[in-house]
Design a protein around this motif. Sequence first.
Motif, PDB file in Angstrom:
ATOM      1  N   ARG A  19       0.810  -1.221   0.000  1.00 12.59           N
ATOM      2  CA  ARG A  19       0.000   0.000   0.000  1.00 12.59           C
ATOM      3  C   ARG A  19       0.846   1.275   0.000  1.00 12.59           C
ATOM      4  O   ARG A  19       0.336   2.358  -0.253  1.00 12.59           O
ATOM      5  N   GLY A  20       2.149   1.163   0.276  1.00 21.21           N
ATOM      6  CA  GLY A  20       3.012   2.321   0.180  1.00 21.21           C
ATOM      7  C   GLY A  20       3.115   2.865  -1.241  1.00 21.21           C
ATOM      8  O   GLY A  20       3.523   4.005  -1.451  1.00 21.21           O
ATOM      9  N   PHE A  21       2.742   2.059  -2.239  1.00 21.55           N
ATOM     10  CA  PHE A  21       2.781   2.489  -3.632  1.00 21.55           C
ATOM     11  C   PHE A  21       1.428   3.004  -4.112  1.00 21.55           C
ATOM     12  O   PHE A  21       1.252   3.215  -5.313  1.00 21.55           O
ATOM     13  N   LEU A  22       0.486   3.199  -3.186  1.00 17.66           N
ATOM     14  CA  LEU A  22      -0.836   3.640  -3.599  1.00 17.66           C
ATOM     15  C   LEU A  22      -0.796   5.122  -3.977  1.00 17.66           C
ATOM     16  O   LEU A  22      -0.698   5.997  -3.123  1.00 17.66           O
ATOM     17  N   ILE A  41      -3.910  -3.731  -4.773  1.00 13.93           N
ATOM     18  CA  ILE A  41      -3.192  -3.049  -3.703  1.00 13.93           C
ATOM     19  C   ILE A  41      -4.088  -2.931  -2.483  1.00 13.93           C
ATOM     20  O   ILE A  41      -5.321  -2.911  -2.600  1.00 13.93           O
ATOM     21  N   ARG A  42      -3.480  -2.889  -1.303  1.00 19.71           N
ATOM     22  CA  ARG A  42      -4.246  -2.740  -0.067  1.00 19.71           C
ATOM     23  C   ARG A  42      -4.577  -1.272   0.164  1.00 19.71           C
ATOM     24  O   ARG A  42      -3.762  -0.387  -0.070  1.00 19.71           O
ATOM     25  N   ALA A  43      -5.788  -1.007   0.621  1.00 20.91           N
ATOM     26  CA  ALA A  43      -6.253   0.367   0.814  1.00 20.91           C
ATOM     27  C   ALA A  43      -5.664   0.971   2.079  1.00 20.91           C
ATOM     28  O   ALA A  43      -5.373   0.265   3.051  1.00 20.91           O
ATOM     29  N   LYS A  44      -5.503   2.285   2.063  1.00 18.32           N
ATOM     30  CA  LYS A  44      -5.128   3.030   3.249  1.00 18.32           C
ATOM     31  C   LYS A  44      -6.390   3.452   3.993  1.00 18.32           C
ATOM     32  O   LYS A  44      -7.462   3.582   3.398  1.00 18.32           O
ATOM     33  N   SER A  45      -6.262   3.692   5.297  1.00 14.65           N
ATOM     34  CA  SER A  45      -7.435   3.984   6.123  1.00 14.65           C
ATOM     35  C   SER A  45      -8.061   5.340   5.815  1.00 14.65           C
ATOM     36  O   SER A  45      -9.238   5.560   6.101  1.00 14.65           O
ATOM     37  N   ASN A  46      -7.300   6.260   5.238  1.00 13.98           N
ATOM     38  CA  ASN A  46      -7.816   7.614   5.022  1.00 13.98           C
ATOM     39  C   ASN A  46      -8.380   7.838   3.617  1.00 13.98           C
ATOM     40  O   ASN A  46      -8.665   8.967   3.235  1.00 13.98           O
ATOM     41  N   LEU A  47      -8.529   6.784   2.832  1.00 14.47           N
ATOM     42  CA  LEU A  47      -9.044   6.942   1.475  1.00 14.47           C
ATOM     43  C   LEU A  47     -10.549   7.200   1.480  1.00 14.47           C
ATOM     44  O   LEU A  47     -11.281   6.690   2.334  1.00 14.47           O
ATOM     45  N   THR A  48     -11.010   7.959   0.514  1.00  9.59           N
ATOM     46  CA  THR A  48     -12.443   8.215   0.351  1.00  9.59           C
ATOM     47  C   THR A  48     -12.835   7.899  -1.084  1.00  9.59           C
ATOM     48  O   THR A  48     -12.026   8.060  -2.017  1.00  9.59           O
ATOM     49  N   TRP A  49     -14.065   7.461  -1.260  1.00 10.97           N
ATOM     50  CA  TRP A  49     -14.612   7.168  -2.586  1.00 10.97           C
ATOM     51  C   TRP A  49     -16.129   7.203  -2.519  1.00 10.97           C
ATOM     52  O   TRP A  49     -16.712   7.256  -1.435  1.00 10.97           O
ATOM     53  N   ARG A  50     -16.761   7.152  -3.681  1.00  6.42           N
ATOM     54  CA  ARG A  50     -18.216   7.133  -3.766  1.00  6.42           C
ATOM     55  C   ARG A  50     -18.645   5.770  -4.286  1.00  6.42           C
ATOM     56  O   ARG A  50     -18.251   5.354  -5.367  1.00  6.42           O
ATOM     57  N   LYS A  51     -19.455   5.084  -3.496  1.00  4.22           N
ATOM     58  CA  LYS A  51     -19.898   3.747  -3.875  1.00  4.22           C
ATOM     59  C   LYS A  51     -20.920   3.826  -5.002  1.00  4.22           C
ATOM     60  O   LYS A  51     -21.904   4.560  -4.923  1.00  4.22           O
ATOM     61  N   LEU A  52     -20.694   3.058  -6.064  1.00  7.60           N
ATOM     62  CA  LEU A  52     -21.598   3.047  -7.211  1.00  7.60           C
ATOM     63  C   LEU A  52     -22.528   1.848  -7.211  1.00  7.60           C
ATOM     64  O   LEU A  52     -23.714   1.977  -7.522  1.00  7.60           O
ATOM     65  N   LYS A  53     -21.980   0.682  -6.851  1.00  3.58           N
ATOM     66  CA  LYS A  53     -22.788  -0.536  -6.945  1.00  3.58           C
ATOM     67  C   LYS A  53     -22.183  -1.630  -6.071  1.00  3.58           C
ATOM     68  O   LYS A  53     -20.962  -1.708  -5.911  1.00  3.58           O
TER      69      LYS A  53
END
Length: 252
Positions: A19-22, A41-53
Amino acid sequence: MVDPLWKKIPDQSLTIMDRGFLAWGPLYRLHAEGKERHWLIRAKSNLTWRKLKTLGPGDSLVEIRPSAQVRRKYPGMPETFEVRVISYRIKGYRPQKLITSMLDPAKYPASEMAALYHERWELELGYDEIKTHLLEREEALRSRKPAGVLQEVAGIGIAYNLVRVEMARVAQQLNLEPTRISFRHALVLIRNFCLSAWSASPGAVPRRLGSLESNLRLLVLPERRSERRYPRQVKIKMSNYARNRGKSARAA
């Protein structure tokens, strides 16, 4: 140092990264500029996104919106693009989220993607085999010139892979995964063979090779455990994991 490597990743491939390469710019370019060049890749805890489906249990299609700064750095990058987020938990570990460009849940099932990510740890085991067993904890390179350093590193890589090739051949004959053959003991047997082959007559080498292969067949390891038996803890506080204070503290 990583930037020159992105262009060398082949088409029809999956790159599994820490995840360091994210970074959305390189990841988007990796997938968009090649043919079926995917990443996981593994997600970082501070990521944000909008769920589509929702694609399935713990499996979602989401929309990523990179910052304007990232889009300026990577011209042609859209304001938004879609990725897939897979949430899962393995006993003894914390809940995890994986992000990938492989969007088809039928072609790439979530359970298989989660299991595949943990294959990345095989790389760390390979480093340990090289440093601990192949080099016997003497990792220093002797050459003082760049060409010599490259030659030494290439030699180490060739030696390691030759041992692995022989292990893979034996594992195939036994219908097992190559990870079920002991690297350490295979290395010892192959070293002994190389040392003794110099004193053997040419006609005896095929027989000795057959004996080496028979001995390698005896190095089958037990199957790996499917889950941790104990929670992941450390006795000395050197990480973010909970400290293991021992049985006396629990009894009190």
